[in-house]
Design an enzyme around this catalytic site. Sequence first.
Site, short mmCIF file in Angstrom:
data_model
loop_
_atom_site.label_atom_id
_atom_site.label_comp_id
_atom_site.label_asym_id
_atom_site.label_seq_id
_atom_site.Cartn_x
_atom_site.Cartn_y
_atom_site.Cartn_z
N GLU A 47 -10.74 15.44 -25.85
CA GLU A 47 -9.35 15.54 -25.43
C GLU A 47 -8.69 14.17 -25.27
O GLU A 47 -9.29 13.25 -24.71
CB GLU A 47 -9.29 16.28 -24.09
CG GLU A 47 -7.89 16.47 -23.53
CD GLU A 47 -7.89 17.05 -22.11
OE1 GLU A 47 -6.84 17.56 -21.70
OE2 GLU A 47 -8.94 16.98 -21.43
N LYS A 120 -1.73 23.23 -24.43
CA LYS A 120 -2.57 23.58 -23.29
C LYS A 120 -1.83 24.48 -22.32
O LYS A 120 -0.72 24.17 -21.89
CB LYS A 120 -3.04 22.29 -22.60
CG LYS A 120 -4.03 22.47 -21.47
CD LYS A 120 -4.50 21.11 -21.01
CE LYS A 120 -5.51 21.17 -19.90
NZ LYS A 120 -6.02 19.81 -19.56
N CYS A 157 -9.63 21.67 -22.14
CA CYS A 157 -10.12 21.24 -20.83
C CYS A 157 -9.93 22.30 -19.74
O CYS A 157 -10.69 23.25 -19.69
CB CYS A 157 -9.49 19.90 -20.45
SG CYS A 157 -10.48 18.99 -19.23
#
Length: 300
Positions: A47, A120, A157
């Site tokens: 990431e 995200k 994540c």
Amino acid sequence: MEKDKREVVVSALQFACTDDVATNVATAERLVRAAHAKGANIILIQELFEGHYFCQAQREDFFQRAKPYKGHPTILRMQKLAKELGVVIPVSFFEEANNDHYNSIAIIDADGADLGLYRKSHIPDGPGYQEKFYFNPGDTGFKVFKTKFATIAVAICWDQWFPEAARALVLQGAEILFYPTAIGSEPQDGGLDSRDHWRRVMQGHAGANVVPVVTSNRIGKEIIETEHGKSEITFYGNSFIAGPTGEIVATANDKEEAVLVAQFDLDKIKWKRHSWGVFRDRRPDLYKVLLTSDGSNSPL
């Protein structure tokens, strides 16, 4: 009569980031080439690999790190690399979209084509991981991408802690889940080590959905100047690849650069997933409570 195998080789990369974009992108390219040399078809980079994990601090000047999706120089470079090597590369980046900002990933197919964008969905906010200051919640929804080698999904994540996200992606046909990550020590509590918890949760996603999981994390100590002084995170690496029952098939340590690879027969896994019954026996009519925040006032 046994069908031909539909095999794919996946890879997770792991390295320490400097705060220089050119250096980090060169490192990523070197490791992508190393993964390709090991036979990898789909290669995951960690990431926000272009620089230090800047979310330790809330600083206006760090918004200068964001760039628009279209014409992004790192994405363009990875498109050329993917086409040259014939590999799939998800590319993580800090996206500027007019007045919005996202923690995003572009999926590059083996012919260099950009298959689209995922932003995200779950944005954390805690000491050392102050992402809500920089990132809007993603508006793409959970997406799957049909690449040359497999139908894949990438979640980013903090997304990895949510079983709803993993299930939504596999319901849409994802055959492999990829999680680029930046996680390590907790600046407010030196005794808190989330590594094993972090890994077990994603192993659970693999086992519950009967799909492989590929996770890439960074290593190294990063110190960021914040509004309250210096903040420090030591990223614990431990990138890994899990098989469809959650078993670890490849893993890195917490200190060394790594190029992990593993091979899977996607048709064999598909037959296992179908025969195990975890999708056949689902009861969506009973899951309406998942559409609530607190478990009460479930929609009819």
